[in-house]
Design a protein around this motif. Structure first.
Motif, PDB file in Angstrom:
ATOM      1  N   MET A   1      26.822  53.895  44.290  1.00 42.41           N
ATOM      2  CA  MET A   1      28.187  53.377  44.421  1.00 42.41           C
ATOM      3  C   MET A   1      28.150  51.934  44.938  1.00 42.41           C
ATOM      4  SD  MET A   1      31.578  54.189  44.349  1.00 42.41           S
ATOM      5  CE  MET A   1      31.637  55.983  44.444  1.00 42.41           C
ATOM      6  N   HIS A   2      28.757  51.031  44.194  1.00 47.24           N
ATOM      7  CA  HIS A   2      28.812  49.632  44.609  1.00 47.24           C
ATOM      8  C   HIS A   2      29.932  49.444  45.628  1.00 47.24           C
ATOM      9  CE1 HIS A   2      26.067  49.016  41.324  1.00 47.24           C
ATOM     10  NE2 HIS A   2      26.950  49.478  40.461  1.00 47.24           N
ATOM     11  N   THR A   3      29.746  48.467  46.501  1.00 42.12           N
ATOM     12  CA  THR A   3      30.717  48.209  47.560  1.00 42.12           C
ATOM     13  C   THR A   3      31.109  46.739  47.551  1.00 42.12           C
ATOM     14  OG1 THR A   3      29.050  47.636  49.215  1.00 42.12           O
ATOM     15  CG2 THR A   3      29.606  49.985  48.987  1.00 42.12           C
ATOM     16  N   PHE A   4      32.093  46.402  48.351  1.00 47.80           N
ATOM     17  CA  PHE A   4      32.482  45.006  48.523  1.00 47.80           C
ATOM     18  C   PHE A   4      31.275  44.153  48.897  1.00 47.80           C
ATOM     19  CE2 PHE A   4      33.626  41.695  51.597  1.00 47.80           C
ATOM     20  CZ  PHE A   4      34.496  40.915  50.849  1.00 47.80           C
ATOM     21  N   ALA A   5      30.495  44.615  49.848  1.00 49.04           N
ATOM     22  CA  ALA A   5      29.345  43.838  50.330  1.00 49.04           C
ATOM     23  C   ALA A   5      28.291  43.651  49.250  1.00 49.04           C
ATOM     24  CB  ALA A   5      28.736  44.512  51.560  1.00 49.04           C
ATOM     25  N   THR A   6      28.003  44.697  48.483  1.00 46.82           N
ATOM     26  CA  THR A   6      26.975  44.565  47.445  1.00 46.82           C
ATOM     27  C   THR A   6      27.447  43.675  46.305  1.00 46.82           C
ATOM     28  OG1 THR A   6      27.653  46.581  46.267  1.00 46.82           O
ATOM     29  CG2 THR A   6      26.003  46.817  48.022  1.00 46.82           C
ATOM     30  N   VAL A  34      32.687  51.766  41.838  1.00 42.00           N
ATOM     31  CA  VAL A  34      32.878  50.846  42.962  1.00 42.00           C
ATOM     32  C   VAL A  34      33.746  51.537  44.005  1.00 42.00           C
ATOM     33  CG1 VAL A  34      33.801  48.624  43.698  1.00 42.00           C
ATOM     34  CG2 VAL A  34      32.715  48.826  41.454  1.00 42.00           C
ATOM     35  N   GLU A  35      33.301  51.511  45.223  1.00 43.91           N
ATOM     36  CA  GLU A  35      34.096  52.052  46.324  1.00 43.91           C
ATOM     37  C   GLU A  35      35.393  51.252  46.441  1.00 43.91           C
ATOM     38  OE1 GLU A  35      33.329  51.444  50.838  1.00 43.91           O
ATOM     39  OE2 GLU A  35      32.166  53.220  50.231  1.00 43.91           O
ATOM     40  N   GLY A  36      36.511  51.900  46.233  1.00 42.05           N
ATOM     41  CA  GLY A  36      37.792  51.193  46.260  1.00 42.05           C
ATOM     42  C   GLY A  36      38.247  50.725  44.897  1.00 42.05           C
ATOM     43  N   THR A  40      38.604  46.396  44.869  1.00 44.66           N
ATOM     44  CA  THR A  40      37.426  45.916  45.606  1.00 44.66           C
ATOM     45  C   THR A  40      36.715  44.815  44.834  1.00 44.66           C
ATOM     46  OG1 THR A  40      37.115  48.056  46.693  1.00 44.66           O
ATOM     47  CG2 THR A  40      35.198  46.612  46.581  1.00 44.66           C
ATOM     48  N   ALA A  44      36.111  41.060  46.191  1.00 47.33           N
ATOM     49  CA  ALA A  44      34.801  40.405  46.211  1.00 47.33           C
ATOM     50  C   ALA A  44      34.844  39.055  45.508  1.00 47.33           C
ATOM     51  CB  ALA A  44      33.756  41.312  45.565  1.00 47.33           C
ATOM     52  N   GLY A 220      26.966  44.585  40.133  1.00 42.77           N
ATOM     53  CA  GLY A 220      27.081  46.020  39.960  1.00 42.77           C
ATOM     54  C   GLY A 220      26.142  46.441  38.854  1.00 42.77           C
TER      55      GLY A 220
END
Length: 248
Positions: A1-6, A34-36, A40, A44, A220
């Motif tokens: 799962m990709h996140t804002f930070a990644t 993607v989380e959110g 998100t 980003a 991502g």
């Protein structure tokens, strides 16, 4: 799962800078989970160019757009992807007034960059938003989207007056302004007897990468290509001056 930070890390690794003037062609599906979700991804992108200008296409050229040939920038949905559609609704985002090839933006000089599109008569004229990408040394990010989505090259073809790229008769459009009034904005729309020439825009990609005008990476799960608009236009212009049928 990709996140804002990644995602921010991926954008920085690709070379996106905080003060970039960045236009993004995108495919949310290509980015992966993607989380959110899509919000998100937009967070980003805005963070990655926090001191610059973020732009996303919000085109409305599909037949179902602009009922009665009236473009209302506040309500008309985009036909080019979920990220642009969500982006145009965000607080602080400004949308240009082009009836078929609008752009939404937020950040440095967004209002002046996006101004004046109600005076255009073609989809991507040199004096409009697409031409200004050249003037401000913008960068164009293809985020999971192929280079055949490169609307900027339509603009380059317009500047160079490549034959057989625009309709010979204008289509009537009207734009609904903020005060509710309507302004006429007829358009000589994209048309070629050879079909959709943009399907061949990707042929220049290997040369763009080889000479450093573009670089590739991943954001991502998506393949991403970051291009320098000014240099890309100059290179493509050289090809088109030698051979106007370069993309046919």
């Amino acid at each position: 799962m990709h996140t804002f930070a990644t995602l921010v890390a991926d954008l920085e690794r690709l070379g996106v800078r905080r003060d970039d003037r960045l236009l993004v062609h995108s495919s949310m599906k290509a980015i992966g989970p993607v989380e959110g979700g899509a919000d998100t991804v937009l967070d980003a992108l805005q963070h990655a160019v926090a001191r610059g200008l973020l732009l996303l296409p919000t085109h409305t050229w599909q037949e179902w757009n602009n009922r009665d040939a009236i473009f209302d920038p506040r309500t008309e949905p985009s036909c080019v992807g979920i990220l642009g559609e969500l982006f145009r609704k965000r607080p602080g985002v400004i949308r240009s007034l082009h009836p078929t090839h609008s752009i939404a933006g937020i950040g440095a000089d967004a209002e002046s960059f996006l101004a004046g599109e109600e005076h255009t008569r073609t989809p991507c004229p040199r004096h409009g938003c697409w031409g200004r990408l050249y003037d401000v040394d913008a960068r164009i990010l293809f985020l999971g989207a192929p280079l055949r989505t490169n609307t900027f090259l339509h603009s380059v073809e317009e500047w160079l007056e490549i034959p057989d790229r625009l309709a010979t008769r204008a289509t009537r459009f009207r734009i609904r302004l903020a005060d509710g009034s309507l302004v006429e904005c007829p358009q000589f729309r994209h048309h070629s007897s050879h079909g959709d020439v943009s399907q061949h825009y990707a042929k220049v990609e290997p040369e763009l990468l080889a000479c450093g005008i573009a670089r590739e990476g991943r954001i991502g799960d998506a393949r991403a290509v970051l291009c320098e608009a000014h240099s890309m236009a100059d290179l493509v212009g050289e090809h088109l001056r030698r051979d106007p049928h370069y993309f046919i």
